[in-house]
Design a protein around this motif. Sequence first.
Motif, PDB file in Angstrom:
ATOM      1  N   LYS A   1     -13.398 -13.657  11.435  1.00  0.00           N
ATOM      2  CA  LYS A   1     -12.057 -14.097  11.801  1.00  0.00           C
ATOM      3  C   LYS A   1     -11.496 -13.160  12.864  1.00  0.00           C
ATOM      4  O   LYS A   1     -11.747 -11.955  12.841  1.00  0.00           O
ATOM      5  CB  LYS A   1     -11.137 -14.084  10.580  1.00  0.00           C
ATOM      6  N   GLN A   2     -10.746 -13.729  13.776  1.00  0.00           N
ATOM      7  CA  GLN A   2     -10.114 -12.938  14.826  1.00  0.00           C
ATOM      8  C   GLN A   2      -8.640 -13.289  14.889  1.00  0.00           C
ATOM      9  O   GLN A   2      -8.259 -14.427  14.676  1.00  0.00           O
ATOM     10  CB  GLN A   2     -10.758 -13.221  16.176  1.00  0.00           C
ATOM     11  N   ARG A   3      -7.828 -12.286  15.174  1.00  0.00           N
ATOM     12  CA  ARG A   3      -6.408 -12.531  15.378  1.00  0.00           C
ATOM     13  C   ARG A   3      -6.036 -12.005  16.754  1.00  0.00           C
ATOM     14  O   ARG A   3      -6.697 -11.148  17.303  1.00  0.00           O
ATOM     15  CB  ARG A   3      -5.558 -11.893  14.285  1.00  0.00           C
ATOM     16  N   HIS A   4      -4.971 -12.551  17.269  1.00  0.00           N
ATOM     17  CA  HIS A   4      -4.494 -12.150  18.580  1.00  0.00           C
ATOM     18  C   HIS A   4      -4.023 -10.698  18.531  1.00  0.00           C
ATOM     19  O   HIS A   4      -3.539 -10.217  17.509  1.00  0.00           O
ATOM     20  CB  HIS A   4      -3.350 -13.080  18.994  1.00  0.00           C
ATOM     21  N   GLY A   5      -4.142 -10.001  19.636  1.00  0.00           N
ATOM     22  CA  GLY A   5      -3.743  -8.598  19.694  1.00  0.00           C
ATOM     23  C   GLY A   5      -2.271  -8.384  19.432  1.00  0.00           C
ATOM     24  O   GLY A   5      -1.878  -7.376  18.838  1.00  0.00           O
ATOM     25  N   CYS A   6      -1.441  -9.336  19.858  1.00  0.00           N
ATOM     26  CA  CYS A   6       0.002  -9.205  19.612  1.00  0.00           C
ATOM     27  C   CYS A   6       0.325  -9.324  18.124  1.00  0.00           C
ATOM     28  O   CYS A   6       1.210  -8.636  17.619  1.00  0.00           O
ATOM     29  CB  CYS A   6       0.762 -10.259  20.398  1.00  0.00           C
ATOM     30  N   VAL A   7      -0.405 -10.175  17.425  1.00  0.00           N
ATOM     31  CA  VAL A   7      -0.191 -10.316  15.980  1.00  0.00           C
ATOM     32  C   VAL A   7      -0.622  -9.039  15.266  1.00  0.00           C
ATOM     33  O   VAL A   7       0.049  -8.562  14.347  1.00  0.00           O
ATOM     34  CB  VAL A   7      -0.937 -11.551  15.425  1.00  0.00           C
ATOM     35  N   THR A   8      -1.733  -8.455  15.702  1.00  0.00           N
ATOM     36  CA  THR A   8      -2.191  -7.189  15.120  1.00  0.00           C
ATOM     37  C   THR A   8      -1.160  -6.088  15.358  1.00  0.00           C
ATOM     38  O   THR A   8      -0.837  -5.317  14.443  1.00  0.00           O
ATOM     39  CB  THR A   8      -3.546  -6.784  15.715  1.00  0.00           C
ATOM     40  N   ALA A   9      -0.645  -6.011  16.584  1.00  0.00           N
ATOM     41  CA  ALA A   9       0.377  -5.004  16.896  1.00  0.00           C
ATOM     42  C   ALA A   9       1.631  -5.233  16.062  1.00  0.00           C
ATOM     43  O   ALA A   9       2.253  -4.280  15.574  1.00  0.00           O
ATOM     44  CB  ALA A   9       0.708  -5.048  18.384  1.00  0.00           C
ATOM     45  N   TRP A  10       2.014  -6.519  15.860  1.00  0.00           N
ATOM     46  CA  TRP A  10       3.189  -6.820  15.059  1.00  0.00           C
ATOM     47  C   TRP A  10       2.983  -6.400  13.605  1.00  0.00           C
ATOM     48  O   TRP A  10       3.894  -5.855  12.977  1.00  0.00           O
ATOM     49  CB  TRP A  10       3.513  -8.316  15.152  1.00  0.00           C
ATOM     50  N   LEU A  11       1.785  -6.631  13.075  1.00  0.00           N
ATOM     51  CA  LEU A  11       1.504  -6.230  11.695  1.00  0.00           C
ATOM     52  C   LEU A  11       1.556  -4.712  11.546  1.00  0.00           C
ATOM     53  O   LEU A  11       2.115  -4.185  10.567  1.00  0.00           O
ATOM     54  CB  LEU A  11       0.135  -6.751  11.256  1.00  0.00           C
ATOM     55  N   ILE A  12       0.985  -3.988  12.498  1.00  0.00           N
ATOM     56  CA  ILE A  12       1.020  -2.524  12.438  1.00  0.00           C
ATOM     57  C   ILE A  12       2.456  -2.022  12.542  1.00  0.00           C
ATOM     58  O   ILE A  12       2.876  -1.130  11.793  1.00  0.00           O
ATOM     59  CB  ILE A  12       0.123  -1.926  13.540  1.00  0.00           C
ATOM     60  N   LEU A  13       3.225  -2.608  13.459  1.00  0.00           N
ATOM     61  CA  LEU A  13       4.633  -2.233  13.591  1.00  0.00           C
ATOM     62  C   LEU A  13       5.401  -2.536  12.304  1.00  0.00           C
ATOM     63  O   LEU A  13       6.228  -1.731  11.853  1.00  0.00           O
ATOM     64  CB  LEU A  13       5.261  -2.970  14.768  1.00  0.00           C
ATOM     65  N   MET A  14       5.106  -3.670  11.690  1.00  0.00           N
ATOM     66  CA  MET A  14       5.758  -4.060  10.445  1.00  0.00           C
ATOM     67  C   MET A  14       5.447  -3.054   9.328  1.00  0.00           C
ATOM     68  O   MET A  14       6.347  -2.667   8.562  1.00  0.00           O
ATOM     69  CB  MET A  14       5.285  -5.461  10.058  1.00  0.00           C
ATOM     70  N   ILE A  15       4.209  -2.619   9.253  1.00  0.00           N
ATOM     71  CA  ILE A  15       3.822  -1.648   8.233  1.00  0.00           C
ATOM     72  C   ILE A  15       4.546  -0.324   8.452  1.00  0.00           C
ATOM     73  O   ILE A  15       5.136   0.249   7.521  1.00  0.00           O
ATOM     74  CB  ILE A  15       2.293  -1.460   8.228  1.00  0.00           C
ATOM     75  N   VAL A  16       4.541   0.168   9.683  1.00  0.00           N
ATOM     76  CA  VAL A  16       5.138   1.478   9.979  1.00  0.00           C
ATOM     77  C   VAL A  16       6.653   1.451   9.790  1.00  0.00           C
ATOM     78  O   VAL A  16       7.215   2.323   9.114  1.00  0.00           O
ATOM     79  CB  VAL A  16       4.758   1.916  11.421  1.00  0.00           C
ATOM     80  N   VAL A  17       7.321   0.454  10.354  1.00  0.00           N
ATOM     81  CA  VAL A  17       8.784   0.410  10.296  1.00  0.00           C
ATOM     82  C   VAL A  17       9.278   0.186   8.866  1.00  0.00           C
ATOM     83  O   VAL A  17      10.237   0.832   8.430  1.00  0.00           O
ATOM     84  CB  VAL A  17       9.327  -0.669  11.252  1.00  0.00           C
ATOM     85  N   ASN A  18       8.630  -0.690   8.114  1.00  0.00           N
ATOM     86  CA  ASN A  18       9.061  -0.906   6.725  1.00  0.00           C
ATOM     87  C   ASN A  18       8.819   0.323   5.863  1.00  0.00           C
ATOM     88  O   ASN A  18       9.605   0.608   4.961  1.00  0.00           O
ATOM     89  CB  ASN A  18       8.364  -2.131   6.145  1.00  0.00           C
ATOM     90  N   ALA A  19       7.728   1.044   6.129  1.00  0.00           N
ATOM     91  CA  ALA A  19       7.477   2.274   5.370  1.00  0.00           C
ATOM     92  C   ALA A  19       8.541   3.326   5.680  1.00  0.00           C
ATOM     93  O   ALA A  19       9.072   3.981   4.765  1.00  0.00           O
ATOM     94  CB  ALA A  19       6.085   2.806   5.684  1.00  0.00           C
ATOM     95  N   ILE A  20       8.888   3.477   6.954  1.00  0.00           N
ATOM     96  CA  ILE A  20       9.921   4.452   7.333  1.00  0.00           C
ATOM     97  C   ILE A  20      11.277   4.041   6.763  1.00  0.00           C
ATOM     98  O   ILE A  20      12.028   4.883   6.253  1.00  0.00           O
ATOM     99  CB  ILE A  20       9.980   4.589   8.866  1.00  0.00           C
ATOM    100  N   THR A  21      11.583   2.758   6.819  1.00  0.00           N
ATOM    101  CA  THR A  21      12.859   2.284   6.292  1.00  0.00           C
ATOM    102  C   THR A  21      12.954   2.503   4.781  1.00  0.00           C
ATOM    103  O   THR A  21      13.983   2.956   4.274  1.00  0.00           O
ATOM    104  CB  THR A  21      13.048   0.792   6.623  1.00  0.00           C
ATOM    105  N   ALA A  22      11.874   2.186   4.062  1.00  0.00           N
ATOM    106  CA  ALA A  22      11.882   2.389   2.606  1.00  0.00           C
ATOM    107  C   ALA A  22      12.047   3.868   2.261  1.00  0.00           C
ATOM    108  O   ALA A  22      12.806   4.219   1.348  1.00  0.00           O
ATOM    109  CB  ALA A  22      10.600   1.837   1.998  1.00  0.00           C
ATOM    110  N   LEU A  23      11.361   4.726   3.009  1.00  0.00           N
ATOM    111  CA  LEU A  23      11.516   6.171   2.768  1.00  0.00           C
ATOM    112  C   LEU A  23      12.927   6.643   3.091  1.00  0.00           C
ATOM    113  O   LEU A  23      13.473   7.489   2.378  1.00  0.00           O
ATOM    114  CB  LEU A  23      10.492   6.953   3.587  1.00  0.00           C
ATOM    115  N   SER A  24      13.526   6.103   4.145  1.00  0.00           N
ATOM    116  CA  SER A  24      14.890   6.524   4.479  1.00  0.00           C
ATOM    117  C   SER A  24      15.882   6.083   3.406  1.00  0.00           C
ATOM    118  O   SER A  24      16.851   6.786   3.133  1.00  0.00           O
ATOM    119  CB  SER A  24      15.299   5.985   5.851  1.00  0.00           C
ATOM    120  N   TYR A  25      15.650   4.925   2.798  1.00  0.00           N
ATOM    121  CA  TYR A  25      16.519   4.498   1.700  1.00  0.00           C
ATOM    122  C   TYR A  25      16.399   5.444   0.509  1.00  0.00           C
ATOM    123  O   TYR A  25      17.387   5.718  -0.164  1.00  0.00           O
ATOM    124  CB  TYR A  25      16.180   3.081   1.247  1.00  0.00           C
ATOM    125  N   LEU A  26      15.195   5.938   0.260  1.00  0.00           N
ATOM    126  CA  LEU A  26      14.992   6.817  -0.894  1.00  0.00           C
ATOM    127  C   LEU A  26      15.406   8.254  -0.613  1.00  0.00           C
ATOM    128  O   LEU A  26      16.006   8.911  -1.468  1.00  0.00           O
ATOM    129  CB  LEU A  26      13.527   6.769  -1.326  1.00  0.00           C
TER     130      LEU A  26
END
Length: 121
Positions: free
Chosen positions: A12-37
């Motif tokens: 399976k292959q995904r577009h590079g923009c979708v991969t970048a969006w998933l990585i950004l989603m992982i990083v930003v949500n992790a930082i946001t969750a840590l900032s809430y805590l």
Amino acid sequence: MENENANLNTPKQRHGCVTAWLILMIVVNAITALSYLIAGDSVSESFPGSVSNFTLIILALLGIANVIFAVLLFQWNKLGFWGVSFYKFSSIAYKFKYWYSHWSIFIRFIRYCYFIRGFTN
């Protein structure tokens, strides 16, 4: 019959923009969750009105769940798709009721539909 076997052997292959969006989603949500805590007091000051510690913990748990769903999506797991879909639609419904204008909600919905299209091709 050969065509079906060829589809099973093709990775399976995904577009590079979708991969970048998933990585950004992982990083930003992790930082946001840590900032809430970690920095809950300063985060609650930025919200209009008062925000309880319980609300910040719930938001942090939702952020952690979103990270888990994004990682599952990155691994091509269908549970990740349904988790992100539920999270996004419930977030849109909440923001539609309390925070954003209707045009902002419409733009977020169109952006999410484009994201789904990236996974169906």
